[in-house]
Design a protein around this motif. Structure first.
Motif, PDB file in Angstrom:
ATOM      1  N   UNK A 252       0.776  -1.223   0.000  1.00  0.00           N
ATOM      2  CA  UNK A 252       0.000   0.000   0.000  1.00  0.00           C
ATOM      3  C   UNK A 252       0.812   1.280   0.000  1.00  0.00           C
ATOM      4  N   UNK A 253       2.112   1.175  -0.052  1.00  0.00           N
ATOM      5  CA  UNK A 253       2.980   2.342  -0.146  1.00  0.00           C
ATOM      6  C   UNK A 253       4.285   1.937  -0.805  1.00  0.00           C
ATOM      7  N   UNK A 254       5.057   2.941  -1.191  1.00  0.00           N
ATOM      8  CA  UNK A 254       6.328   2.657  -1.851  1.00  0.00           C
ATOM      9  C   UNK A 254       7.357   2.291  -0.796  1.00  0.00           C
ATOM     10  N   UNK A 255       7.495   1.019  -0.582  1.00  0.00           N
ATOM     11  CA  UNK A 255       8.281   0.489   0.519  1.00  0.00           C
ATOM     12  C   UNK A 255       9.714   1.005   0.528  1.00  0.00           C
ATOM     13  N   UNK A 256      10.336   1.048  -0.624  1.00  0.00           N
ATOM     14  CA  UNK A 256      11.746   1.403  -0.704  1.00  0.00           C
ATOM     15  C   UNK A 256      12.031   2.861  -0.363  1.00  0.00           C
ATOM     16  N   UNK A 257      11.019   3.684  -0.252  1.00  0.00           N
ATOM     17  CA  UNK A 257      11.199   5.093   0.080  1.00  0.00           C
ATOM     18  C   UNK A 257      11.145   5.367   1.584  1.00  0.00           C
ATOM     19  N   UNK A 258      10.910   4.338   2.358  1.00  0.00           N
ATOM     20  CA  UNK A 258      10.772   4.508   3.798  1.00  0.00           C
ATOM     21  C   UNK A 258      11.774   3.673   4.566  1.00  0.00           C
ATOM     22  N   UNK A 259      12.348   4.302   5.576  1.00  0.00           N
ATOM     23  CA  UNK A 259      13.038   3.499   6.557  1.00  0.00           C
ATOM     24  C   UNK A 259      12.013   2.629   7.270  1.00  0.00           C
TER      25      UNK A 259
ATOM     26  N   UNK B 145       9.572   8.015   8.387  1.00  0.00           N
ATOM     27  CA  UNK B 145       9.697   9.047   7.374  1.00  0.00           C
ATOM     28  C   UNK B 145       8.411   9.826   7.156  1.00  0.00           C
ATOM     29  N   UNK B 146       8.497  10.778   6.270  1.00  0.00           N
ATOM     30  CA  UNK B 146       7.386  11.667   6.002  1.00  0.00           C
ATOM     31  C   UNK B 146       6.140  10.914   5.566  1.00  0.00           C
ATOM     32  N   UNK B 147       5.054  11.178   6.276  1.00  0.00           N
ATOM     33  CA  UNK B 147       3.782  10.557   5.963  1.00  0.00           C
ATOM     34  C   UNK B 147       3.505   9.259   6.692  1.00  0.00           C
ATOM     35  N   UNK B 148       4.525   8.661   7.275  1.00  0.00           N
ATOM     36  CA  UNK B 148       4.331   7.356   7.903  1.00  0.00           C
ATOM     37  C   UNK B 148       3.478   7.435   9.161  1.00  0.00           C
TER      38      UNK B 148
END
Length: 118
Positions: free
Chosen positions: A26-33, A100-103
């Motif tokens: 449901x989100x771009x996994x690789x963009x988040x720690x 990260x942002x939005x998490x």
């Protein structure tokens, strides 16, 4: 739509090992720690470990250093927590969490129960 599904918990004896998995969608996994938290009965959730987007940097709570290892596989949208030399005080429900942002808008998953007992 964001989902974080933890698995791999169970009952182990002190000194034993478990490997936890978290599969995200449901989100771009690789963009988040990513991180692992745990919550024992009557206590607040506490941060256990964290890992950067590419896995190049990791950080651990003092109480698990040398025993736990966090890793990730971006191709599988998965985060793992290898737990060795488990202690009774590790007993808790373990959760994964994006960083990260939005998490902050992401819902917590159900977690997976880890029980360390003889």
């Amino acid at each position: 739509q964001v989902q974080l599904v933890e698995s791999g918990g169970g009952l182990v004896q002190p000194g034993g090992s478990l490997r936890l998995s978290c599969v995200a969608s449901g989100f771009t996994f690789s963009r988040y720690g990513m991180s692992w938290y745990r919550q024992a009965p009557g206590k607040e959730r506490e941060l256990v470990a964290a890992i950067t987007t590419t896995g190049d940097i990791t950080n651990y709570a003092e109480f698990v250093k040398g025993r736990f290892t966090i890793s990730r596989d971006n191709a599988k949208n998965a985060v793992y927590l290898q737990m060795n030399n488990l202690k009774p005080e590790d007993t808790a429900v373990y959760y994964c969490r994006a960083l990260g942002t939005g998490s902050g808008y992401f819902s917590w998953g159900q977690g997976t129960q880890v029980t360390v007992s003889s």
